[in-house]
Motif scaffolding. Structure first.
Motif, mmCIF file in Angstrom:
data_model
loop_
_atom_site.group_PDB
_atom_site.id
_atom_site.type_symbol
_atom_site.label_atom_id
_atom_site.label_comp_id
_atom_site.label_asym_id
_atom_site.label_seq_id
_atom_site.Cartn_x
_atom_site.Cartn_y
_atom_site.Cartn_z
ATOM 1 N N TRP A 10 0.886 -1.206 0.149
ATOM 2 C CA TRP A 10 0.259 0.026 0.299
ATOM 3 C C TRP A 10 0.980 1.233 -0.114
ATOM 4 N N ILE A 13 2.836 1.421 -3.246
ATOM 5 C CA ILE A 13 1.863 2.024 -4.434
ATOM 6 C C ILE A 13 1.061 3.392 -4.399
ATOM 7 N N SER A 17 1.936 6.684 -6.705
ATOM 8 C CA SER A 17 0.769 7.251 -7.258
ATOM 9 C C SER A 17 1.181 8.833 -7.231
ATOM 10 N N VAL A 20 3.629 9.846 -9.184
ATOM 11 C CA VAL A 20 2.726 9.823 -10.799
ATOM 12 C C VAL A 20 1.965 11.134 -10.529
ATOM 13 N N ILE A 21 1.188 11.805 -9.860
ATOM 14 C CA ILE A 21 0.872 12.924 -10.034
ATOM 15 C C ILE A 21 1.347 13.736 -9.958
ATOM 16 N N LEU A 55 2.723 -4.059 -7.088
ATOM 17 C CA LEU A 55 1.758 -4.527 -7.322
ATOM 18 C C LEU A 55 2.470 -6.180 -7.451
ATOM 19 N N LEU A 68 6.003 -8.256 -14.783
ATOM 20 C CA LEU A 68 5.307 -7.010 -14.176
ATOM 21 C C LEU A 68 6.993 -6.219 -14.414
ATOM 22 N N ILE B 2 -7.407 -0.452 -2.920
ATOM 23 C CA ILE B 2 -5.880 0.407 -2.800
ATOM 24 C C ILE B 2 -5.601 0.516 -4.023
ATOM 25 N N PHE B 3 -5.313 -0.445 -4.967
ATOM 26 C CA PHE B 3 -5.883 -0.068 -6.780
ATOM 27 C C PHE B 3 -6.574 1.012 -6.911
ATOM 28 N N LEU B 5 -7.144 3.115 -5.674
ATOM 29 C CA LEU B 5 -6.461 4.902 -5.248
ATOM 30 C C LEU B 5 -5.720 5.387 -6.736
ATOM 31 N N ALA B 6 -5.093 4.212 -6.631
ATOM 32 C CA ALA B 6 -4.083 4.211 -7.804
ATOM 33 C C ALA B 6 -4.658 4.193 -8.547
ATOM 34 N N ALA B 9 -6.140 8.137 -9.079
ATOM 35 C CA ALA B 9 -4.599 8.776 -9.211
ATOM 36 C C ALA B 9 -4.319 9.011 -10.714
ATOM 37 N N ILE B 10 -3.913 7.987 -11.523
ATOM 38 C CA ILE B 10 -3.282 7.708 -12.423
ATOM 39 C C ILE B 10 -4.178 8.399 -13.556
ATOM 40 N N LEU B 11 -5.794 7.868 -13.479
ATOM 41 C CA LEU B 11 -6.594 9.123 -14.378
ATOM 42 C C LEU B 11 -6.582 10.278 -13.942
ATOM 43 N N LEU B 43 0.459 1.841 -17.043
ATOM 44 C CA LEU B 43 0.444 1.304 -15.735
ATOM 45 C C LEU B 43 -1.063 1.430 -15.495
ATOM 46 N N ILE B 44 -1.939 1.771 -15.652
ATOM 47 C CA ILE B 44 -3.531 1.804 -15.699
ATOM 48 C C ILE B 44 -4.019 0.408 -15.936
ATOM 49 N N ALA B 46 -2.520 -2.274 -16.110
ATOM 50 C CA ALA B 46 -1.941 -3.262 -15.081
ATOM 51 C C ALA B 46 -2.334 -2.562 -13.906
ATOM 52 N N VAL B 47 -2.491 -1.610 -13.452
ATOM 53 C CA VAL B 47 -4.120 -2.153 -11.842
ATOM 54 C C VAL B 47 -5.228 -2.320 -11.869
ATOM 55 N N LEU B 48 -5.544 -2.272 -12.900
ATOM 56 C CA LEU B 48 -7.191 -2.558 -13.391
ATOM 57 C C LEU B 48 -7.331 -3.713 -13.196
ATOM 58 N N PHE B 50 -4.811 -5.958 -11.975
ATOM 59 C CA PHE B 50 -5.294 -6.194 -10.238
ATOM 60 C C PHE B 50 -6.466 -6.392 -9.619
ATOM 61 N N LEU C 4 -13.191 11.939 -20.742
ATOM 62 C CA LEU C 4 -11.648 11.782 -20.921
ATOM 63 C C LEU C 4 -11.728 11.528 -22.863
#
Lengths: 109, 95, 316, 158
Positions: A10, A13, A17, A20-21, A55, A68, B2-3, B5-6, B9-11, B43-44, B46-48, B50, C4
């Motif tokens: 957590w 990640i 994030s 990234v932001i 991940l 990955l 948590i995924f 949330l990530a 963030a990526i969006l 990234l998105i 990969a996260v999705l 999961f 988007l």
């Protein structure tokens, strides 16, 4: 043990994030093309690195992790090459960075 | 959780990058935006993958990473030389 | 994400610079592919990723290189014609979707008739885990043959329009980006990996997302990268354009040939059951061959499209 | 030849990782694919010390990567702070740094510079890398040449 791994992933990640932001903010805020390049390199390194690490922690020692890590390595190799190529093209395309050569600065003072 | 949330963030970052892509001002900014957008897509996905528990997504993520690279190079070559096949000699290029 | 997508579409429409529009198209493709992933349509996302985001962008650039970068002003009256065509088409599409069942409605006709058969019986009738592949290559064999022929025809059409690369022209335009050190070494590192990945996608279409179409595009992208970095002379030395064109035709022939063989063995056209001792083995072999043909055609067509675009020079 | 064999082994390892199926049919296909890849790669002339760098010292590599990751983390935090701070305290600077004579090491060096946020290598000609740094401090740190020294340690001297 599982809890510890979960918490760790957590944290990674979330930190990923965050970077990234930050890259997203940077690409908007920074003043010219060459400085924006720096903003992009943040999510490209620590951003993907930390998220993929998180991940991998979740996936454990499996084929998924191997894939990955392969994706990560591929991006780490190609990312800087693409960035460099882009910067070089921009430079030859007569886009002047808003920056001075350090050597020039010193000679002028 | 948590995924998700990530992913959010990526969006959000994708939206920010997209606005840079639309605003420009120079073409290079747009190429940069597309390239960075591609990274975020990898990234998105990969996260999705999961999030929904289907790791086959990783193959797609890999294709993206690859296409992103080849695409960027193609765009750059087009922009530097005006077409995809030809090239100038290095001396001409340096000037 | 849909939001988007909409923003991107509007931005594309408003963009005067064609180059920027192409860039935004790239983003659009990436977005829609991500959307397909969300909707669990993995194979579609795979194709969109490879074809939409990658090859389409490159080919559009190729087209752009042949035409001009700026959009020409169109007289206002023609705007109205265009607008009304778009509105009518859009209205027809929306009218069509009104009849369609809601997304994920279990009573939708598609879920009542063919889908249960495909989903439940494909394992025992065909014996491969990825349902999409079995639907694509076996149940809907004709459609896929048609699509393969379409791609082949597209390549033939472009070559017909732009002309086959005369060898002399290729010789005169030798250069690539070899002097670009970083690109050269990165490309050298990555090329074998990309080729291997393409073959992996080709042969694992039975198990996971993938198959001939995607593999073909990835394979072609390796050659396109090679051509971009090392120049047209190198890439045509590795894969001479006559060989590539022959392979494109051969892929279609393999596909059609499998159908003819199954006819000769007493089955229907493209009925793979007769190819093996057991129907399942026959299906396996048939799908394998057909996917191979598809991959070959797609890869070769894409490469020859790239050749055609990359070596065509507008007469000034 | 050495490189071809190494590439073949490497490809097959990657194939096994990707595939995860250990059936005889897929293994045979895998071997065939790897052979095909090596054949094409040889035709493309990408199998040499640049395309398949097996002569680098593995231990040095690992040490270098650990050091590089540390640098990347540090500079990431630094750049992130600057991006978030309301005043945007940046001072873009261009600087030219000399690189190694070996082309492969030049590339490793340039890519390491690009990977570290805050510095991007924007040109590489005649063993000189032009670097765009986000801040003056970043440019100064690069000029000390610590990274260049470490990169030099990675490649075996010819």
């Amino acid at each position: 043990m599982q809890l510890l791994i979960d918490i760790l992933s957590w944290i990674t990640i979330l930190t990923g994030s965050f970077f990234v932001i930050t890259g997203g903010i940077g690409i908007l805020r920074l003043p010219d093309f060459f400085t924006r390049l720096h903003a992009v390199s943040m999510p490209d390194t620590l951003g993907i690195g930390l998220i993929i690490l998180g991940l991998v922690l979740q996936a454990g020692f499996t084929q998924t992790s191997a894939k990955l890590i392969m994706i990560f390595l591929f991006m780490i190799f190609t990312g800087p090459a693409a960035t460099h190529a882009l910067a070089k093209t921009a430079l030859h395309g007569k886009l002047k960075p808003k920056a001075m050569y350090k050597q020039d600065e010193e000679s002028s003072t | 959780m948590i995924f998700a949330l990530a992913a959010c963030a990526i969006l959000l970052t994708m939206a920010l990058t997209l606005s840079r892509g639309i605003l420009g001002p120079t073409t290079y900014d747009r190429i940069l935006a597309v390239n960075s957008f591609g990274t975020k897509t990898v990234l998105i996905i990969a996260v999705l993958g999961f999030m929904t528990g289907r790791p086959d997504f990783l193959d797609i993520a890999f294709v993206y990473a690859l296409i992103n690279f080849v695409g960027t190079i193609a765009v750059l070559k087009f922009f530097e030389y005006g077409d995809l096949g030809g090239a100038r000699s290095p001396d001409e290029y340096e000037s | 994400m849909l939001g988007l997508l909409t923003v991107t579409a509007i931005a594309i429409a408003r963009m005067d610079q064609l180059f920027a529009a192409v860039m935004l198209f790239g983003i659009y493709s990436l977005l829609s592919a991500a959307l397909f992933v969300v909707m669990d349509a993995v194979d579609v996302a795979f194709t969109e990723a490879a074809v939409g985001a990658g090859i389409a962008t490159i080919l559009m650039l190729g087209a752009l290189a042949l035409t001009s970068r700026e959009q020409h002003a169109v007289p206002r009256s023609r705007h109205w014609i265009a607008l009304s065509v778009v509105v009518i088409t859009g209205a027809a599409l929306i009218y069509g979707t009104l009849d369609m069942p809601l997304y994920a409605d279990p009573n939708a006709p598609a879920h009542l008739h063919v889908v249960p058969r495909y989903l439940q019986q494909s394992m025992q009738e065909i014996g491969i885990p990825n349902v999409v592949t079995s639907v694509l290559a076996s149940y809907r064999g004709y459609d896929t043959l048609g699509e393969t022929v379409v791609i082949f025809t597209a390549a033939v059409g472009v070559i017909g329009r732009l002309g086959i690369v005369p060898e002399g022209v290729v010789e005169s335009k030798t250069g690539g980006m070899e002097h670009h050190l970083i690109l050269r070494i990165t490309a050298k590192l990555m090329l074998p990996l990309i080729l291997l990945f393409a073959l992996y996608v080709q042969f694992h279409g039975d198990f996971g997302p993938g198959g001939g179409f995607q593999a073909g595009v990835i394979f072609a992208s390796a050659f396109i990268l090679y051509g971009l970095v090392f120049g047209m002379r190198s890439v045509t030395r590795v894969a001479p354009s006559i060989v590539v064109r022959t392979l494109a035709a051969a892929g279609v022939l393999i596909y059609g040939g499998v159908g003819v063989i199954s006819l000769l063995l007493g089955g229907n056209y493209l009925d793979y059951n007769v190819l093996g001792d057991q129907p399942k083995d026959g299906q396996h072999l048939g799908i394998f061959l057909v996917e191979f043909g598809v991959g070959m055609t797609v890869a070769a067509s894409m490469i020859s499209l790239f050749y055609a675009y990359a070596s065509y020079k507008r007469e000034e | 030849m050495r490189h071809s064999i190494s590439l073949f082994v490497f490809s097959f390892a990657v194939w096994l990782l990707l595939s995860g199926y250990f059936e005889s049919l897929l293994l045979v296909l895998g071997l065939a694919s790897c052979a095909f890849v090596v054949w094409i790669a040889r035709r493309q002339d990408v199998v040499d010390h640049e395309g398949h760098p097996m002569h680098l010292r593995p231990m040095r590599w690992i040490l270098y990567l650990i050091w590089l990751i540390g640098e990347i983390v540090k500079s990431n935090i630094d750049v992130a702070k600057r991006v978030w701070s309301p005043k945007l305290p940046i001072s873009p600077t261009l600087v030219k740094v000399p690189a190694d004579s070996d082309e492969l090491r030049q590339v490793i060096y340039a890519n390491s510079i690009t990977l570290t946020p805050g510095t991007v290598s924007i040109d590489l000609t005649d063993a000189t890398i032009t670097v765009h740094a986000l801040t003056r401090e970043g440019a100064l740190a690069l000029e000390t040449g610590e990274m260049a020294r470490r990169v030099h340690g990675v490649g075996r001297a010819e």
